[in-house]
Write a protein that holds these residues in place. Structure first.
Motif, mmCIF file in Angstrom:
data_model
loop_
_atom_site.group_PDB
_atom_site.id
_atom_site.type_symbol
_atom_site.label_atom_id
_atom_site.label_comp_id
_atom_site.label_asym_id
_atom_site.label_seq_id
_atom_site.Cartn_x
_atom_site.Cartn_y
_atom_site.Cartn_z
ATOM 1 N N UNK A 14 17.806 -13.701 -79.586
ATOM 2 C CA UNK A 14 19.188 -14.133 -79.355
ATOM 3 C C UNK A 14 19.500 -14.134 -77.856
ATOM 4 N N UNK A 15 20.054 -15.230 -77.385
ATOM 5 C CA UNK A 15 20.401 -15.343 -75.964
ATOM 6 C C UNK A 15 21.687 -14.561 -75.687
ATOM 7 N N UNK A 16 21.822 -14.093 -74.459
ATOM 8 C CA UNK A 16 23.033 -13.376 -74.086
ATOM 9 C C UNK A 16 23.263 -13.465 -72.587
ATOM 10 N N UNK A 17 24.504 -13.250 -72.211
ATOM 11 C CA UNK A 17 24.905 -13.063 -70.816
ATOM 12 C C UNK A 17 25.854 -11.875 -70.814
ATOM 13 N N UNK A 18 25.509 -10.853 -70.045
ATOM 14 C CA UNK A 18 26.308 -9.630 -69.978
ATOM 15 C C UNK A 18 26.507 -9.231 -68.525
ATOM 16 N N UNK A 23 28.479 -5.418 -61.720
ATOM 17 C CA UNK A 23 29.482 -6.431 -62.001
ATOM 18 C C UNK A 23 28.938 -7.852 -62.008
ATOM 19 N N UNK A 24 27.623 -8.004 -61.861
ATOM 20 C CA UNK A 24 27.007 -9.333 -61.862
ATOM 21 C C UNK A 24 26.673 -9.754 -63.292
ATOM 22 N N UNK A 25 26.684 -11.065 -63.528
ATOM 23 C CA UNK A 25 26.280 -11.597 -64.837
ATOM 24 C C UNK A 25 24.766 -11.701 -64.892
ATOM 25 N N UNK A 78 30.700 -1.203 -67.240
ATOM 26 C CA UNK A 78 29.883 -1.301 -66.023
ATOM 27 C C UNK A 78 30.036 -0.110 -65.069
ATOM 28 N N UNK A 79 31.243 0.436 -64.914
ATOM 29 C CA UNK A 79 31.441 1.582 -64.011
ATOM 30 C C UNK A 79 30.619 2.792 -64.468
ATOM 31 N N UNK A 80 30.557 3.029 -65.769
ATOM 32 C CA UNK A 80 29.760 4.139 -66.300
ATOM 33 C C UNK A 80 28.266 3.866 -66.069
ATOM 34 N N UNK A 81 27.865 2.605 -66.230
ATOM 35 C CA UNK A 81 26.463 2.240 -66.002
ATOM 36 C C UNK A 81 26.084 2.438 -64.538
ATOM 37 N N UNK A 82 26.995 2.139 -63.629
ATOM 38 C CA UNK A 82 26.748 2.336 -62.196
ATOM 39 C C UNK A 82 26.544 3.811 -61.907
ATOM 40 N N UNK A 83 27.387 4.647 -62.508
ATOM 41 C CA UNK A 83 27.262 6.097 -62.337
ATOM 42 C C UNK A 83 25.896 6.572 -62.853
ATOM 43 N N UNK A 84 25.492 6.069 -64.018
ATOM 44 C CA UNK A 84 24.193 6.406 -64.622
ATOM 45 C C UNK A 84 23.067 5.963 -63.696
ATOM 46 N N UNK A 90 18.086 4.843 -61.724
ATOM 47 C CA UNK A 90 17.574 3.817 -62.635
ATOM 48 C C UNK A 90 17.341 2.542 -61.819
ATOM 49 N N UNK A 91 16.137 1.974 -61.923
ATOM 50 C CA UNK A 91 15.710 0.874 -61.059
ATOM 51 C C UNK A 91 15.556 -0.458 -61.787
ATOM 52 N N UNK A 92 16.331 -0.640 -62.834
ATOM 53 C CA UNK A 92 16.338 -1.910 -63.569
ATOM 54 C C UNK A 92 17.767 -2.149 -64.052
ATOM 55 N N UNK A 93 18.104 -3.388 -64.418
ATOM 56 C CA UNK A 93 19.482 -3.685 -64.810
ATOM 57 C C UNK A 93 19.922 -2.943 -66.077
ATOM 58 N N UNK A 94 21.127 -2.397 -66.000
ATOM 59 C CA UNK A 94 21.796 -1.790 -67.147
ATOM 60 C C UNK A 94 22.952 -2.715 -67.488
ATOM 61 N N UNK A 95 22.962 -3.209 -68.720
ATOM 62 C CA UNK A 95 23.936 -4.222 -69.119
ATOM 63 C C UNK A 95 24.972 -3.670 -70.081
ATOM 64 N N UNK A 96 26.205 -4.099 -69.891
ATOM 65 C CA UNK A 96 27.337 -3.634 -70.682
ATOM 66 C C UNK A 96 27.639 -4.614 -71.815
#
Length: 159
Positions: A14-18, A23-25, A78-84, A90-96
């Motif tokens: 399934x395709x997605x954009x998050x 804050x980037x897509x 996203x703010x919680x992911x940034x804190x994490x 963490x050196x890879x994208x975390x998506x909300x």
């Protein structure tokens, strides 16, 4: 609640954009022609999720060397992911995925057993998407500890 449909090897991913931790897509389609590990975890900065993220972090060099990009998805803002990301390097994208739409599309949300009680929530799951956008591996209800080593073995990579 109805059981969520589960994906299997050979299904189209399934395709997605998050939105990521900055804050980037980020879209799955951004990685067309590459292999992608998409993993779903219940909550940032909890013990099991931190263990799993750090295992992916510590294996990222060799995973990337084998041609795999890693994307972590949770229902966290996203703010919680940034804190994490900052707290655990963490050196890879975390998506909300706050509305859980992608979780549902991948079958990574549903009924699970938590401490002997049936609850509805995020199913810790990992998917490997091949270069053509097809599910290569669909792993549901994985354990946080030791999962990355198990995944590396399934992918034929040295641990």
């Amino acid at each position: 609640m109805t059981e969520t449909t589960r994906l299997e090897a050979g299904d189209p991913a399934p395709q997605f954009t998050l939105t990521d931790q900055d804050g980037a897509s980020v879209s799955l389609g951004d990685f067309a022609g590459q292999k992608v590990v998409v993993y779903f975890y219940p909550a940032a900065m909890t013990p099991g999720c931190t263990t799993q993220a750090c295992d992916f972090r510590d294996s990222l060099g060799s995973l990337k060397g084998a041609g795999y990009q890693v994307l972590g998805l949770s229902k966290d803002a996203p703010a919680k992911l940034k804190e994490f990301q900052e707290h655990d390097r963490v050196n890879f994208p975390l998506l909300s995925d706050e509305d859980l739409s992608v979780h549902h599309a991948y079958g990574a949300y549903g009924v699970k057993n938590l401490y002997g009680k049936e609850v509805t929530g995020v199913l810790r799951s990992t998917f490997v998407v091949d270069e053509s956008g097809t599910i290569q591996l669909a792993l549901y209800n994985v354990k946080a500890t030791g999962h990355v080593a198990s995944l590396r073995k399934k992918l034929g990579l040295d641990a």
